[in-house]
Write an enzyme that holds these catalytic residues in place. Sequence first.
Site, PDB file in Angstrom:
ATOM      1  N   PHE A  55       0.802  -1.524  -0.020  1.00 56.35           N
ATOM      2  CA  PHE A  55      -0.112  -0.087  -0.069  1.00 56.35           C
ATOM      3  C   PHE A  55       0.622   1.248   0.322  1.00 56.35           C
ATOM      4  O   PHE A  55       0.777   1.665  -0.912  1.00 56.35           O
ATOM      5  CB  PHE A  55      -1.055  -0.006   1.297  1.00 56.35           C
ATOM      6  CG  PHE A  55      -1.775  -1.095   1.230  1.00 56.35           C
ATOM      7  CD1 PHE A  55      -3.223  -0.843   0.234  1.00 56.35           C
ATOM      8  CD2 PHE A  55      -2.447  -2.170   1.440  1.00 56.35           C
ATOM      9  CE1 PHE A  55      -4.332  -1.376   0.105  1.00 56.35           C
ATOM     10  CE2 PHE A  55      -2.628  -3.138   1.531  1.00 56.35           C
ATOM     11  CZ  PHE A  55      -3.866  -2.743   0.393  1.00 56.35           C
ATOM     12  N   GLU A  56       1.854   1.668   1.223  1.00 60.15           N
ATOM     13  CA  GLU A  56       2.750   2.707   1.439  1.00 60.15           C
ATOM     14  C   GLU A  56       3.149   2.504   1.635  1.00 60.15           C
ATOM     15  O   GLU A  56       3.924   2.866   3.195  1.00 60.15           O
ATOM     16  CB  GLU A  56       1.298   3.954   1.666  1.00 60.15           C
ATOM     17  CG  GLU A  56       1.914   5.369   1.802  1.00 60.15           C
ATOM     18  CD  GLU A  56       1.341   6.361   2.426  1.00 60.15           C
ATOM     19  OE1 GLU A  56       0.494   7.284   1.747  1.00 60.15           O
ATOM     20  OE2 GLU A  56       0.875   6.026   3.611  1.00 60.15           O
ATOM     21  N   GLN A  57       4.890   2.429   1.323  1.00 65.44           N
ATOM     22  CA  GLN A  57       6.436   1.845   2.202  1.00 65.44           C
ATOM     23  C   GLN A  57       6.906   3.270   1.098  1.00 65.44           C
ATOM     24  O   GLN A  57       6.953   3.847  -0.371  1.00 65.44           O
ATOM     25  CB  GLN A  57       6.520   1.087   2.156  1.00 65.44           C
ATOM     26  CG  GLN A  57       6.867   0.648  -0.112  1.00 65.44           C
ATOM     27  CD  GLN A  57       7.849  -0.679   0.383  1.00 65.44           C
ATOM     28  OE1 GLN A  57       8.662  -0.938   1.050  1.00 65.44           O
ATOM     29  NE2 GLN A  57       6.981  -1.642  -0.960  1.00 65.44           N
TER      30      GLN A  57
END
Length: 536
Positions: free
Chosen positions: A373-375
């Site tokens: 998702f969001e790194q």
Amino acid sequence: MIRNPILPGFNPDPSIVRVGDDYYIATSTFEWFPGVQIHHSTDLANWTLVARPLARADLLDMRGDPDSCGVWAPCLTYANGLFHLVYTDVKRYGRTTTGGASGASLRDFHNYLVTAPSIDGPWSDRVYLNSSGFDPSLFTDDDGRQYVANMLWDHRPGRNRFAGIVLQEYDAAARALVGERHLIFKGTELGLTEAPHIYRRDGWYYLLTAEGGTGWNHAVTMARSRTLTGPYELHPDRYILTARNRPDAPLQRAGHADLVEAPDGTPWLAYLCGRPLPNRGRCVMGRETAIQPMRWGDDGWLYTLAGDAMPVLEVEHDAAPPEPRQERTRFDTPELPIDFQWLRTPEPDRIFSLTARSGHLRLYGRETIGSVFEQALVARRQQAFCYTAQARIEVVPAHFQQMAGLVCYYNSTKFHYLYVSHDDAIGRHLAVMSALPDSPQADAFTVPIAIPDGAIELGVEVDFERLRFRYRCEGDADWTWLPQLFDASILSDEASAPGMANFTGAFVGVAAQDMAGTAMPADIAWFDYREREYSA
């Protein structure tokens, strides 16, 4: 000479087009954002990365897409004064989020079209085409009518999941596919028929496909018909290019091709290939793009110049020598240098900034390394078997849930990560976390090394399958090597659990995590990437 691959490192599924004296190749980017790489050349030998058009959230949002999903097999064509880019966004590969086999036949593919008057854009809003399969391509006939071809996915038990190539007309005014869908080609016994491209020449419609899967059995198949919807007859040799069953071929995994005609009438075939590690047989640079001239035979069929259907390493061609590659990247522009990408999200401001601190790339620690998702991970492709990379990082982790460092990354299950963190027992420290796909111990950590406060330089040297890390604290004259020798070959398609998607290649870059959710910053002053000869 043209030396293959012309696009080294992860650059698969090439689609090539000529507009006047300019050639463009579009390649797949999978989960890496922005989507689709486009290289430009005027001599077929020297190529420059010029654009990644899928750079807006309304064109591409891959948050949640599994590893090796996202953007598959773009097709770039030019007609009526517009570039047409067709692409797939793959949302599911038939695996659960935990890697189990539940619903292995169920996959989600969504196909879109965008257009632009120039390769630099602006690119139009996307047009939804269909979701019946992947690898869509656009064909414009001599009468101006346009058609979309793609492979057809069949999830039903006992069926051939690669069910053939389907064709349907595209109405540009309606911005939609119209009319009946035709199954025009079922493929050969080699199977896994995909990657269709259609061309018209001398009253024939030629259909180019890829078969045999994207590994060692990969091949380029050709068929032709007098009518667009078939029936199509196979090339007398069936496969016009392949390295299958040819261990002596300098380029392996040859397939997924596209055809372009030079101004002098010479047909050139751009195709993907792989270069296995000499000692391990794994392709750490993933699937790369090669090119070679072909010839039309007296029988109207396409052949390699030697007539042996073999990929070639070198092509005699009048071209200037390549420019040397830049070694040090300084982050002193408001845009991320074009060699670098990040993962999945169309909201880069949440994971990095080039203006928060002048002359630095500031990463904001987000989710765990490997998150879909969001790194906060910014990296560039590995493009040679032997290279050195290093970066200068300033980071002040407050606890064990915060870390930042230098990473050699393939996907969420395959990486080596040299990071700076902090805990109560040892204070500020350095360690390596490895995700190992072919080991009983999936996550491995080295013993932490205490380090002082201040900026730190982190480095890695890769020589084929050997990987070593080093570091240099502020004020130190010499580098300190970590004692461990790591396996670089895991950063490859071939190092994987069976049935998982593995279609990308090795990257090297910087990353930051803050699993407490407080967005710890980490500042990168510069990043070096230098290719070199083997060092013992």
